[in-house]
Each structure stands twice: as C-alpha cells, then as structure tokens.
Design a protein around this motif. Structure first.
Motif, short mmCIF file in Angstrom:
data_model
loop_
_atom_site.label_atom_id
_atom_site.label_comp_id
_atom_site.label_asym_id
_atom_site.label_seq_id
_atom_site.Cartn_x
_atom_site.Cartn_y
_atom_site.Cartn_z
N GLU A 8 10.88 -18.77 88.64
CA GLU A 8 11.59 -17.67 87.99
C GLU A 8 12.99 -17.49 88.06
O GLU A 8 13.74 -16.71 88.52
N MET A 9 13.57 -18.85 88.33
CA MET A 9 15.10 -19.01 88.56
C MET A 9 16.14 -18.13 87.82
O MET A 9 17.17 -17.98 88.14
N ASP A 10 15.22 -17.96 86.54
CA ASP A 10 16.34 -17.02 85.57
C ASP A 10 16.37 -15.70 86.06
O ASP A 10 17.16 -14.81 85.32
N LYS A 11 15.60 -15.39 87.08
CA LYS A 11 15.43 -13.98 87.58
C LYS A 11 15.96 -13.69 88.94
O LYS A 11 16.04 -12.85 89.58
N MET A 12 16.75 -14.87 89.50
CA MET A 12 16.87 -14.95 90.75
C MET A 12 18.56 -14.49 90.83
O MET A 12 19.19 -14.56 90.00
N PHE B 219 8.12 -20.29 95.90
CA PHE B 219 9.12 -19.05 95.95
C PHE B 219 9.18 -18.58 94.71
O PHE B 219 9.48 -19.30 93.55
N VAL B 220 8.78 -16.95 94.46
CA VAL B 220 8.90 -16.67 93.15
C VAL B 220 9.90 -15.56 93.50
O VAL B 220 9.96 -14.67 94.21
N ALA B 221 10.93 -15.63 92.53
CA ALA B 221 12.36 -14.69 92.72
C ALA B 221 11.78 -13.27 92.63
O ALA B 221 12.34 -12.80 93.68
N THR B 222 11.17 -12.76 91.76
CA THR B 222 11.00 -11.39 91.86
C THR B 222 9.96 -10.88 92.94
O THR B 222 9.99 -9.81 93.07
N LEU B 223 9.26 -11.92 93.55
CA LEU B 223 8.32 -11.44 94.72
C LEU B 223 9.05 -11.54 96.05
O LEU B 223 9.07 -10.73 96.87
N PHE C 228 12.65 -31.07 95.91
CA PHE C 228 12.98 -29.27 95.52
C PHE C 228 12.52 -29.26 94.11
O PHE C 228 13.12 -30.28 93.07
N ILE C 229 12.11 -28.42 93.46
CA ILE C 229 11.59 -28.49 92.04
C ILE C 229 11.99 -26.92 91.48
O ILE C 229 11.61 -25.81 92.13
N PHE C 230 12.68 -26.45 90.64
CA PHE C 230 13.30 -25.30 90.20
C PHE C 230 12.79 -25.18 88.87
O PHE C 230 12.42 -26.05 87.97
N LEU C 231 11.99 -23.81 88.53
CA LEU C 231 11.38 -23.48 87.15
C LEU C 231 12.39 -22.25 86.50
O LEU C 231 12.48 -21.36 87.17
N SER C 232 12.49 -22.40 85.35
CA SER C 232 13.43 -21.30 84.54
C SER C 232 13.14 -21.34 83.30
O SER C 232 12.83 -22.31 82.50
N GLY D 146 19.80 -17.65 87.82
CA GLY D 146 20.37 -17.99 89.15
C GLY D 146 21.24 -19.18 89.25
O GLY D 146 21.61 -19.45 90.31
N PHE D 147 21.36 -19.93 88.21
CA PHE D 147 22.16 -21.05 88.31
C PHE D 147 23.52 -20.83 87.69
O PHE D 147 24.25 -21.82 87.52
N TRP D 148 23.89 -19.68 87.35
CA TRP D 148 25.19 -19.23 86.72
C TRP D 148 26.22 -19.66 87.95
O TRP D 148 26.20 -19.23 88.66
N HIS D 149 27.11 -20.65 87.25
CA HIS D 149 28.22 -21.16 87.90
C HIS D 149 27.64 -21.81 89.31
O HIS D 149 28.50 -21.55 90.45
N SER D 150 26.59 -22.03 89.50
CA SER D 150 25.96 -22.56 90.70
C SER D 150 26.72 -24.08 91.17
O SER D 150 26.73 -24.83 90.39
N THR D 151 26.81 -23.98 92.61
CA THR D 151 27.55 -25.30 93.03
C THR D 151 26.50 -26.52 92.95
O THR D 151 26.85 -27.53 93.23
#
Length: 344
Positions: free
Chosen positions: A183-187, A144-148, A215-219, A263-268
């Motif tokens: 692109e977790m920083d753009k989610m 998954f790509v956040a902007t797409l 699960f792998i997150f890229l940011s 996208g991780f801002w105050h994420s649970t």
C-alpha cells in the motif's frame, strides 16, 4: 571435511550407546551418565558446527542456494501468474542476477505497480517462498502495510525512527533480509525516504552492510499509465505480449514520482535512482480471469467444471465501459466466488 567427520563420529557414538547399555551393570551410574553427556555434547558441537546439517532442521539466513531460488521462482511464476509477461521476465532476471552477484553495490529494490488483483502481493509472496522455505512466515521476511503499521500522519517522525531501527536490527542479524512494503500509494509522503541510506551505495553504515538485502514496494500508483499503454496497444491491433518494459518504465516512474497520493511523491528514492526496477502489472483480461479460476479450482482438489469457470469470469466487471476488456478487480474476488459455486 573435518567438521563432517567430527559430526559423523559423534552421531555414530550416540547411536551405539543403546548397544552398550547391556553392559551397564559393569559401569558405575555416574560414569555412564558422564559418558552419555559427553557423547551428546560432542554430537551437538558437530551438529552446530556443520551449517548445512544445522540448517536442515532450523531456518537459517541465506538458506537456499542461489540457483535453486531462481529455478523455484521461475517455475512458480510460470505455473501461477497469468497475463504478466513483463513481470515474469523482469523479476526472475533481477532476483537471479542479484543473488548470483558476489560483489553487489547496493540492495535489490523492486517497485511493483498495477491495479488491485493483478498479482503484486502474489509475486512478493512467491519471491519470499523462493528464498526462504517459510515464505512470508520466515523470521527473515518483514512485511509492512501502510494503513496498519503507519496509520497516523502526526506520528510520522516516530514511524521513521521505528522503521530505521527495525531494518538496522534485522539486517544486522541476517544480511539477506527481505522487506516488503504494501500500500505504498497510501503511505504518508516522506516516510519512505527515511530508509534512503539503507538503499544507497554505501558499503557500511555504522558497521552494517545492507547490500545483500532485498526491498519490494507494492503500489496501485501508476496503474492508470499502465492501462493507458496496454489499451493503446489493444486499439492499434497489437498483442499485449509485444509490450516491452521500455514502453512504460520511464513514464511509470515519472507518474509515480508526481502522484501526490503516493508514498513516492517527490521521493528521493526515485530522484536518486535507487529503485532498480519499476515493474508494471498489466490489467487482466477475461481469458486471464478464467485461468485464475481454473488454477484455484485445481488447487482445492475440485473437478474443473468449464461452465462454472465461464460463469465466474462472466460475473466480473470489466472496463473501459465500451470495450469491456480488463477486469476491474483482476483475480482478487475469485476465491469468494468459488466458495459460492463449490459450496458442498
């Protein structure tokens, strides 16, 4: 053993059919057709019932043996990833330990952080290729790509429902599904929390177990903090190879958690400690850029020209402005520059 013998007998029967066709004149056509159909059905049954044989020809879930995965992952990272001693150590240990554990309590969750061009996408690609032969093209690997895939903030509730359905459906088909979020920083903040139940310690959710999934997150979030630590080591005359995971993991997780542009801002997911490893990708130095260029040249089958390697590395821009230590694009533009110098 019985399955193997059954498949073998059926296969031998099919192989002998052509030898019997010489006597076909003494056999009625219908009888011969039924015999061939029966032998084919028997062979197919044996073929399907013997998983290793079937998976030799078709991609299967949980296809590769765990030890082979770890060995392939280590070999590829050693040969093709530069300047990332923490990544090689953490990712291999995490993946190997997870795959070898027959009683895992939750999915493996990795969060890769660093500047563009430092190797985050490359590592996620290598992990995918190590587990499934088709890598990112495997039907069991989902990217998954956040902007797409999640471009509009006003559709966030729709995205949450779609994301949950996609993960639920695919893990139901293959427990060892791999999900990569780029692109977790753009989610949009809050979206990724919709998958929190799948990453938690539940044994089953609506009859489905997610414990074998990855699960792998890229940011890019947290890259400033990573650079700060690396630069502090350099200014104090310490080697970057002496940086340990504990030198930055806590600071990195806090930085990402409090980054409003992430996208991780105050994420649970962070608050509930559901991310197993925050993996820092250090900024790449001049020597690492040259290594990237060399490997790319060799992979294309070109003769290595040291002068061209140096010229490409020299053309990169480096920061901080005074020291000029780290490449601001890592190795990302190496391909394009090689196209220019090796335009035959």
């Amino acid at each position: 053993m019985k399955l193997r013998r059954g498949a073998l007998r059926a296969a031998v029967g099919l192989a002998l059919l052509p030898l019997l066709l010489g006597q076909a004149s003494a056999v009625e056509p219908i009888s011969l057709g039924l015999a061939i159909a029966g032998a084919a059905a028997s062979a197919l049954t044996g073929f399907i019932s013997y998983p290793r044989l079937y998976c030799y020809f078709r991609e299967c879930c949980l296809q590769r043996h765990d030890r082979r995965v770890a060995a392939a992952l280590q070999e590829n990272l050693d040969k093709r990833l530069f300047g990332q001693h923490l990544v090689s150590k953490v990712v291999v240990k995490a993946v190997k330990g997870f795959l070898n554990n027959s009683n895992v309590k939750k999915p493996l969750t990795l969060s890769l952080h660093g500047w563009t061009g430092t190797g985050k996408n490359f590592v996620s690609k290598i992990v995918a290729e190590s587990i499934y032969k088709r890598g990112l093209q495997s039907k069991y690997v989902h990217q998954f790509v956040a902007t797409l895939h999640f471009p509009h903030a006003h559709n966030i509730n729709l995205y949450k429902d779609q994301l949950q359905s996609w993960i639920r459906g695919n893990v139901s088909i293959c427990p060892r599904s791999l999900f990569i979020f780029d692109e977790m920083d753009k989610m949009h903040a809050g979206l990724i929390d919709s998958i929190k139940p799948f990453l938690d310690y539940y044994e089953f959710l609506d009859g489905v177990s997610y414990r074998q999934a990855i699960f792998i997150f890229l940011s890019n979030a947290g890259a400033e903090k990573i650079t700060e630590v690396a630069l502090d080591f350099w200014r104090n005359g310490k080697r970057r190879e002496d940086i340990q995971l504990q030198d930055m993991q806590n600071a990195l997780s806090v930085s990402v958690f409090n980054n409003k542009n992430s996208g991780f801002w105050h994420s649970t997911l962070i608050d509930r400690n559901l991310i197993d490893y925050f993996v820092p990708f250090l900024p790449l130095e001049y020597r690492h850029v040259k290594m990237c260029v060399r490997v790319e040249v060799e992979s294309r089958g070109y003769a290595v020209d040291e002068d061209i390697l140096t010229r490409i590395a020299d053309e990169m821009t480096y920061f901080p402005r005074e020291e000029r230590i780290y490449s601001d694009k890592g190795c990302k533009t190496v391909d394009a520059k090689l196209d220019y110098y090796y335009d035959f």
